[in-house]
Design a protein around this motif. Sequence first.
Motif, PDB file in Angstrom:
ATOM      1  N   THR A   7      50.951 -43.596   5.964  1.00 21.24           N
ATOM      2  CA  THR A   7      50.675 -42.458   5.101  1.00 21.24           C
ATOM      3  C   THR A   7      49.995 -41.342   5.860  1.00 21.24           C
ATOM      4  O   THR A   7      50.332 -40.155   5.716  1.00 21.24           O
ATOM      5  CB  THR A   7      49.807 -42.902   3.912  1.00 21.24           C
ATOM      6  OG1 THR A   7      50.506 -43.912   3.169  1.00 21.24           O
ATOM      7  CG2 THR A   7      49.502 -41.731   3.000  1.00 21.24           C
ATOM      8  N   ARG A  18      54.077 -37.321  -2.144  1.00 24.08           N
ATOM      9  CA  ARG A  18      53.112 -38.318  -2.617  1.00 24.08           C
ATOM     10  C   ARG A  18      51.987 -37.679  -3.414  1.00 24.08           C
ATOM     11  O   ARG A  18      51.501 -38.258  -4.400  1.00 24.08           O
ATOM     12  CB  ARG A  18      52.549 -39.085  -1.421  1.00 24.08           C
ATOM     13  CG  ARG A  18      53.565 -40.005  -0.774  1.00 24.08           C
ATOM     14  CD  ARG A  18      53.021 -40.644   0.465  1.00 24.08           C
ATOM     15  NE  ARG A  18      53.965 -41.588   1.057  1.00 24.08           N
ATOM     16  CZ  ARG A  18      53.832 -42.134   2.249  1.00 24.08           C
ATOM     17  NH1 ARG A  18      52.777 -41.825   3.001  1.00 24.08           N
ATOM     18  NH2 ARG A  18      54.744 -42.977   2.702  1.00 24.08           N
ATOM     19  N   ASP A  74      61.257 -42.176   1.423  1.00 21.09           N
ATOM     20  CA  ASP A  74      60.154 -42.310   2.375  1.00 21.09           C
ATOM     21  C   ASP A  74      60.698 -42.800   3.715  1.00 21.09           C
ATOM     22  O   ASP A  74      61.311 -43.869   3.790  1.00 21.09           O
ATOM     23  CB  ASP A  74      59.115 -43.298   1.831  1.00 21.09           C
ATOM     24  CG  ASP A  74      57.808 -43.226   2.581  1.00 21.09           C
ATOM     25  OD1 ASP A  74      57.798 -42.693   3.717  1.00 21.09           O
ATOM     26  OD2 ASP A  74      56.791 -43.692   2.050  1.00 21.09           O
ATOM     27  N   THR A 101      53.274 -46.613  -2.982  1.00 25.04           N
ATOM     28  CA  THR A 101      53.360 -46.030  -4.317  1.00 25.04           C
ATOM     29  C   THR A 101      52.115 -46.329  -5.128  1.00 25.04           C
ATOM     30  O   THR A 101      51.603 -45.466  -5.864  1.00 25.04           O
ATOM     31  CB  THR A 101      54.598 -46.564  -5.037  1.00 25.04           C
ATOM     32  OG1 THR A 101      55.760 -46.307  -4.251  1.00 25.04           O
ATOM     33  CG2 THR A 101      54.764 -45.910  -6.389  1.00 25.04           C
ATOM     34  N   SER A 104      49.174 -43.967  -4.137  1.00 28.91           N
ATOM     35  CA  SER A 104      49.299 -42.614  -4.696  1.00 28.91           C
ATOM     36  C   SER A 104      49.006 -42.592  -6.192  1.00 28.91           C
ATOM     37  O   SER A 104      48.265 -41.729  -6.683  1.00 28.91           O
ATOM     38  CB  SER A 104      50.698 -42.063  -4.431  1.00 28.91           C
ATOM     39  OG  SER A 104      50.973 -42.007  -3.047  1.00 28.91           O
TER      40      SER A 104
END
Length: 387
Positions: A7, A18, A74, A101, A104
């Motif tokens: 990330t 995101r 992604d 996921t 976020s």
Amino acid sequence: MLALRLTRGSHPLVLMRRLLLAAASAGVGFLLLCTLGYASGHPAAASSSVLRLLWCAVPLAATVQFAVAVARTDPSTRPRPGLFAAGLGPARLALLAAISTAVSTMLGSVVALLFFLHLRGDLTGLPFDGGAAEFLGAGTPLPLAAALTLLALVPLAASTAGGLAVRSRPVAPSEAQEAEDDLVPAPVPKGLPWGVALTAAGLAVEAYASRGSAGEPFPLPGRLDSTPGAVLAGWILTAVGLAMAGPGLTHLCGRLLQAVRPGAVRLLAGRVLMDEATRIGRPLGIVCAVLSGVVAVSVLHTGGPRPFGPLTALGAVLVLGCTTASLLTTALEARQSRARTATTLLRLGAPASALRTAAVLRALVLLAVFTPLTWAIAELAALPLTE
């Protein structure tokens, strides 16, 4: 730790998607908490609270759809041979997508909780002179377990759906396999008749449920608890029907482009639409359903005041934003899947202007088909209410 490192090292566009997902999660979490606050402040209005909770399912579903689109595009979860050699097979990539996921969406849920508590006055006193106290249930105790359960709905649903979407994604084909696949016509989507039937059924349910006992048109929608559940069920049927019909309509758009002595550009544009019909058709159908609902509401309240409450406005913004972002993200995924084919065409001498023209043709034919469809469904939904 791997999910956090990926990330941090992601492309800015990936981080922006995101952050948009986190913002959508915060909006849905705030709506769910407002429903809980209303229920705790109005214990006698149990049916109204249940109806508010049912309406929250619409932005929740739109957020989950956006989470699936973000997970599929992604780059860190894209299957590659090097990752397989390192032990990151489909199952671990799906777990990685689910964790990313969840991070976020949990961030958005925390923001929603803090903002909700601030508006209730549980942190620093009532802001805005207590204007939001009524529909937030200020002054009444908030069940902590129920609040945490509602806040966990978005992360659980989004991470599960995102992981399953990545797990079911096929492995990227080799150049030889892709060349062989290009020689086969894509399968024709089979859901068009069922989609038309469900759309018609949804319009019929909406028309039946939206009439009052005296035949007065139903005011859509004042607040979250002002619309009967049957109208919601009819709109959901319409949305599901359009989502099922979307791939078939997109496939027909591809055939339309290749009709009557097509040139190379029209052949390329039509073939791409036929190949991507299933991928982009469903988001197109959902956007069509959302926009038709917006147009129907605007037709009903033409020339009069818009009785939209703040929660209804927030829910509408979430649904519109998430469905549109899902469509754009899915289009980006389709473009990424065609990158190798585009590179091959350019290497063979095809001009870059031909690829751009084909993209413009695809967009124009989709607009030419789906725009009248959206308007027609909106008019059919509003017609019984304006008589």
